[in-house]
Design an enzyme around this catalytic site. Structure first.
Site, PDB file in Angstrom:
ATOM      1  CE  LYS A 201      58.778  32.462  75.265  1.00 22.70           C
ATOM      2  NZ  LYS A 201      57.949  31.831  74.222  1.00 22.70           N
ATOM      3  NE  ARG A 232      52.540  36.011  73.924  1.00 21.14           N
ATOM      4  CZ  ARG A 232      53.107  35.952  75.128  1.00 21.14           C
ATOM      5  NH1 ARG A 232      54.418  35.814  75.247  1.00 21.14           N
ATOM      6  NH2 ARG A 232      52.372  36.022  76.213  1.00 21.14           N
TER       7      ARG A 232
END
Ligand code: HH2
Length: 250
Positions: A201, A232
């Site tokens: 991210k 995740r």
């Protein structure tokens, strides 16, 4: 939890696994690398993403779930009840729900549910996210949803602070720093655990998603040390090594 986006436009792996064959091959690779769960998604939730019609999402997701379900536990990353239901029929046993709204489907189908926090909606969520006390607001929201879902009969409820979903880099870091508090209250509330998704991210820095391996691994390890029960990730092999050192079973 390994990420399998069967989409043309996901922020990191978009277009890499968007045919049936490529998606199944990548799912099997993640199984070989040690993923416990493969999270199949047919709609990007990246900042700025536009929603996808139900028929398109079903077309992307269901056959892939069916092909992989005998090999590994499957979760379906969706906010649409129709897609959740179809994926569960095809073999998924966990509904990964970034809208935190599908607990009734999970209860009705007897599968697990992930409730993730998001401020706003993907199309606009990163425009100007604001909180008074980000941790308090996120924890309160998640605990409230977890209690409702548990009362509705969902047997396995995970909560996820939703890193990058309507949050600045400072908000993300604050949520990660205070993660042990969420782990504690979630456990007291009867949740199965806390899930954290930081993989690739933008708050990690780097020149793009493929330049964030180190930050992804560092934050996954940090989340595990803080007590997260599931991470995740896109890079399964590296994370599995860290899991052996810091994960729930270590
Ligand atoms: N992040 C993404 C998607 N789904 N689900 C949970 N529970 N937690 C997360 O942090 C999370 C999630 C976004 O990442 P990705 O799937 O790689 O990209 P895209 O949404 O563009 O498909």
């Amino acid at each position: 939890m390994g990420v399998l986006n069967v989409t043309p436009d996901s922020f990191s792996d978009g277009g890499r696994h968007d045919t049936f064959e490529a998606a199944v091959a990548h799912g099997l690779l993640m199984v070989a690398e040690g993923a416990d769960i493969v999270d199949v998604g047919g709609e990007s939730s990246r900042p700025g993403a536009e929603p996808v019609p139900v028929a398109v999402e079903l077309e992307r997701v269901v056959a892939v779930v069916e092909a992989l379900a005998g090999r590994v536990r499957i979760s379906v990353d969706t906010v649409k009840p129709e897609v959740a239901t179809a994926a569960v029929r095809a073999g998924a046993t966990l509904v990964n729900d970034v809208s935190a709204s599908l607990w009734e489907e999970a209860a009705a189908r007897g599968v697990g549910w992930v409730a993730m926090h998001m401020q706003g909606a993907p199309r606009t969520m990163q425009e100007d996210p604001r909180y008074g006390d980000v941790c308090r607001e996120v924890w309160d929201f998640l605990l409230d949803r977890a209690r409702v879902a548990l009362a509705a009969g969902v047997g396995e409820v995970w909560v996820d602070p939703g890193i990058g979903f309507g949050k600045t880099a400072a908000h993300n870091l604050s949520l990660l720093r205070h993660l042990p508090e969420l782990v504690e209250v979630a456990s007291e509330a009867g949740c199965a655990g806390v899930l954290v998704g930081t993989s690739r991210k933008s708050f990690l820095g780097g020149s793009g998603p493929d330049d964030r391996a180190e930050g992804s691994l560092a934050t996954a390890a940090g989340a595990m040390v803080a007590g997260a029960g599931m991470v995740r990730v896109h890079d399964v092999a590296a994370t599995v090594q860290a899991t052996r050192l810091y994960g729930p079973a270590a």
